[in-house]
Design a protein around this motif. Structure first.
Motif, PDB file in Angstrom:
ATOM      1  N   LEU A   1       0.880  -1.279  -0.001  1.00 45.27           N
ATOM      2  CA  LEU A   1      -0.066  -0.087   0.008  1.00 45.27           C
ATOM      3  C   LEU A   1       0.973   1.293   0.066  1.00 45.27           C
ATOM      4  O   LEU A   1       2.071   1.301   0.520  1.00 45.27           O
ATOM      5  CB  LEU A   1      -0.846   0.087   1.480  1.00 45.27           C
ATOM      6  N   ARG A   2       0.337   2.294  -0.875  1.00 44.30           N
ATOM      7  CA  ARG A   2       1.140   3.678  -0.607  1.00 44.30           C
ATOM      8  C   ARG A   2       1.054   3.948   0.811  1.00 44.30           C
ATOM      9  O   ARG A   2      -0.140   4.106   1.319  1.00 44.30           O
ATOM     10  CB  ARG A   2       0.719   4.552  -1.887  1.00 44.30           C
ATOM     11  N   LYS A   3       1.986   4.667   1.334  1.00 43.01           N
ATOM     12  CA  LYS A   3       1.964   5.088   2.705  1.00 43.01           C
ATOM     13  C   LYS A   3       1.019   6.166   2.959  1.00 43.01           C
ATOM     14  O   LYS A   3       0.242   6.116   4.014  1.00 43.01           O
ATOM     15  CB  LYS A   3       3.280   5.690   3.185  1.00 43.01           C
ATOM     16  N   GLU A   4       0.663   6.926   2.027  1.00 41.48           N
ATOM     17  CA  GLU A   4      -0.227   8.184   2.453  1.00 41.48           C
ATOM     18  C   GLU A   4      -1.650   7.403   2.345  1.00 41.48           C
ATOM     19  O   GLU A   4      -2.797   7.799   2.979  1.00 41.48           O
ATOM     20  CB  GLU A   4      -0.371   9.049   1.183  1.00 41.48           C
ATOM     21  N   LEU A   5      -1.991   6.505   1.576  1.00 39.29           N
ATOM     22  CA  LEU A   5      -3.159   5.494   1.562  1.00 39.29           C
ATOM     23  C   LEU A   5      -3.414   4.957   2.947  1.00 39.29           C
ATOM     24  O   LEU A   5      -4.461   5.040   3.648  1.00 39.29           O
ATOM     25  CB  LEU A   5      -3.411   4.780   0.422  1.00 39.29           C
ATOM     26  N   TYR A   6      -2.431   4.324   3.477  1.00 39.96           N
ATOM     27  CA  TYR A   6      -2.403   3.531   4.621  1.00 39.96           C
ATOM     28  C   TYR A   6      -2.645   4.738   5.880  1.00 39.96           C
ATOM     29  O   TYR A   6      -3.546   4.295   6.627  1.00 39.96           O
ATOM     30  CB  TYR A   6      -1.177   2.755   4.897  1.00 39.96           C
ATOM     31  N   SER A   7      -2.114   5.959   5.637  1.00 39.37           N
ATOM     32  CA  SER A   7      -2.006   6.832   6.825  1.00 39.37           C
ATOM     33  C   SER A   7      -3.764   7.437   6.756  1.00 39.37           C
ATOM     34  O   SER A   7      -4.073   7.621   7.730  1.00 39.37           O
ATOM     35  CB  SER A   7      -1.000   8.022   6.482  1.00 39.37           C
ATOM     36  N   SER A   8      -4.130   7.411   5.678  1.00 39.52           N
ATOM     37  CA  SER A   8      -5.408   8.092   5.493  1.00 39.52           C
ATOM     38  C   SER A   8      -6.408   7.151   6.011  1.00 39.52           C
ATOM     39  O   SER A   8      -7.396   7.416   6.661  1.00 39.52           O
ATOM     40  CB  SER A   8      -5.762   8.311   3.937  1.00 39.52           C
ATOM     41  N   VAL A   9      -6.333   5.794   5.749  1.00 42.37           N
ATOM     42  CA  VAL A   9      -7.175   4.737   6.247  1.00 42.37           C
ATOM     43  C   VAL A   9      -7.024   4.795   7.675  1.00 42.37           C
ATOM     44  O   VAL A   9      -7.949   4.558   8.510  1.00 42.37           O
ATOM     45  CB  VAL A   9      -7.117   3.386   5.704  1.00 42.37           C
ATOM     46  N   GLU A  10      -5.842   4.576   8.302  1.00 39.42           N
ATOM     47  CA  GLU A  10      -5.574   4.757   9.676  1.00 39.42           C
ATOM     48  C   GLU A  10      -6.267   5.832  10.556  1.00 39.42           C
ATOM     49  O   GLU A  10      -6.817   5.820  11.321  1.00 39.42           O
ATOM     50  CB  GLU A  10      -3.924   4.993  10.053  1.00 39.42           C
ATOM     51  N   GLU A  11      -6.113   7.173   9.743  1.00 42.05           N
ATOM     52  CA  GLU A  11      -6.879   8.335  10.323  1.00 42.05           C
ATOM     53  C   GLU A  11      -8.233   8.122  10.483  1.00 42.05           C
ATOM     54  O   GLU A  11      -9.103   8.404  11.467  1.00 42.05           O
ATOM     55  CB  GLU A  11      -6.500   9.498   9.724  1.00 42.05           C
TER      56      GLU A  11
END
Length: 77
Positions: A43-53
């Protein structure tokens, strides 16, 4: 953090079964190719971070709703 310099067509290996290949460099944009087993999620990190948020926000909303329900129940007593 390990920092490596690679040229187009060169790769790095992570463990025995993940390969990152440099496919193209265009200014500040690098195109990577990733070869890994299907069971490894990528996963792209920005997508992972968005889902985490979003998960944190949903969890907080759930906790706020539970707190509100508890307060209503206390008031009813």
């Amino acid at each position: 953090m390990l920092v490596l310099t690679r040229k187009i067509g060169e790769s790095i290996l992570i463990g025995d079964n993940i390969e990152l290949s440099i496919l193209e460099v265009n200014g500040e944009v690098v195109k990577l190719g990733i070869t890994a087993p299907k069971e490894i999620g990528i996963l792209r990190k920005e997508l992972y971070s968005s889902v985490e948020e979003m998960n944190k926000t949903a969890e907080q909303s759930h906790m706020d709703a539970d707190t509100l329900k508890n307060q209503i129940n206390i008031m009813k007593k």
